[in-house]
Design a protein around this motif. Structure first.
Motif, short mmCIF file in Angstrom:
data_model
loop_
_atom_site.label_atom_id
_atom_site.label_comp_id
_atom_site.label_asym_id
_atom_site.label_seq_id
_atom_site.Cartn_x
_atom_site.Cartn_y
_atom_site.Cartn_z
N ILE A 247 -1.30 5.82 -0.42
CA ILE A 247 -0.43 4.65 -0.26
C ILE A 247 -1.27 3.38 -0.10
O ILE A 247 -1.01 2.33 -0.69
N ALA A 248 -2.32 3.49 0.72
CA ALA A 248 -3.17 2.32 0.93
C ALA A 248 -3.86 1.90 -0.35
O ALA A 248 -3.96 0.69 -0.64
N ASP A 249 -4.30 2.84 -1.15
CA ASP A 249 -4.95 2.51 -2.41
C ASP A 249 -3.98 1.84 -3.37
O ASP A 249 -4.31 0.88 -4.06
N THR A 250 -2.74 2.31 -3.36
CA THR A 250 -1.72 1.72 -4.24
C THR A 250 -1.40 0.30 -3.82
O THR A 250 -1.30 -0.62 -4.64
N LEU A 251 -1.26 0.06 -2.50
CA LEU A 251 -0.93 -1.27 -2.02
C LEU A 251 -2.07 -2.26 -2.25
O LEU A 251 -1.85 -3.45 -2.49
#
Length: 275
Positions: A247-251
């Motif tokens: 999720i952090a990588d996507t954001l």
């Protein structure tokens, strides 16, 4: 006077020599290679002796030689006949024949020099009609070799009664009526459609089996994962950490996010704490 007598004697000698040469020429005859001769005597009829190749003597006017061709000769016989299932068929037959040499006098006495013209077409049609009547139209195609062999055996037997030897007999062509030809074409189309439908059914069954196997595999995998989670709670925590990283990588790659707080130790743990 003496000169006239000499000329007369010379003329008589020339006439005698000419008559002798003519008599000699009329007394001999030749038989070419591949031929045999049968002698007809005006007093005794057809002689039993067969003259072979070469030069032979005869008595002029009293004896007449008749020459036979004893080489193998081809002949085509065509017959329109009916099958067992009442279909009309035209059969072409190729026959290789020759006369039996020792029976040439008998052949000459009973049939003549054109023996093959008198015999082969009639017995050929007779045998073809008798044999073809034993088979259906479809069997003539599927069992052509058997039909040809039976025709050969029957025709050879009939020809031997007339002292004719058959070296080979073969069916060269089969032609059916328009109705039967159209029925055969329709049957072939139906068979092709049936085969295509069968292949589609097999394909569908294979796809169904593949889907079942895939579903069983996925079910088994889910079962194994569930059992693993029950046995090891730490695995759940590991999955949560991996999900948080994703999720952090996507954001971080999203254009809508311009600021990420750097205070928390872990984004997912912070969210969990907030919840």
């Amino acid at each position: 006077m003496a000169t006239g007598q000499a000329l007369t004697n010379l003329a008589r000698a020339a006439v005698g020599l000419g008559a002798g040469a003519s008599l000699l020429q009329a007394s001999i005859y030749n038989v070419e290679g591949g031929y045999r001769a049968v002698m007809f005597d005006r007093l005794r009829g057809v002689q039993n002796k067969v003259a072979g190749e070469g030069t032979h003597f005869r008595i002029p006017w009293l004896q007449t030689p008749h020459v036979f061709d004893v080489r193998i000769r081809p002949r085509n016989i065509s017959s329109n006949t009916g099958t067992k299932d009442l279909q009309v068929v035209t059969i072409n037959l190729r026959v290789l024949s020759r006369p039996v040499e020792e029976f040439l006098p008998t052949i000459f006495s009973s049939l003549g020099l054109d023996y093959d013209e008198r015999v082969l077409p009639s017995i050929g049609n007779e045998v073809l009609k008798a044999v073809v009547a034993q088979y259906n139209a479809e069997q003539l195609i599927t069992q052509r070799e058997n039909v040809s062999q039976q025709v050969r055996e029957e025709l050879t037997k009939r020809a031997s009664e007339f002292h004719i030897a058959l070296e080979d007999v073969a069916i060269t062509d089969l032609k059916f009526g328009k109705e039967f030809t159209a029925a055969i074409e329709s049957k072939q189309v139906a068979q092709q459609e049936s085969e295509r439908a069968r292949l589609l059914v097999l394909k569908s069954e294979q796809e169904k089996k593949a889907a079942i196997i895939k579903a069983e595999g996925e079910s088994e995998a889910a079962k194994l994962v569930s059992e693993s989670l029950e046995q090891s709670p730490a695995l759940v925590e590991l999955r949560r950490i991996e999900a948080a990283k994703d999720i952090a990588d996507t954001l971080s790659r999203s254009r809508n996010v311009t600021y990420l707080p750097s205070g928390g130790q872990n984004l997912l743990l912070s969210i969990g704490a907030a919840n």
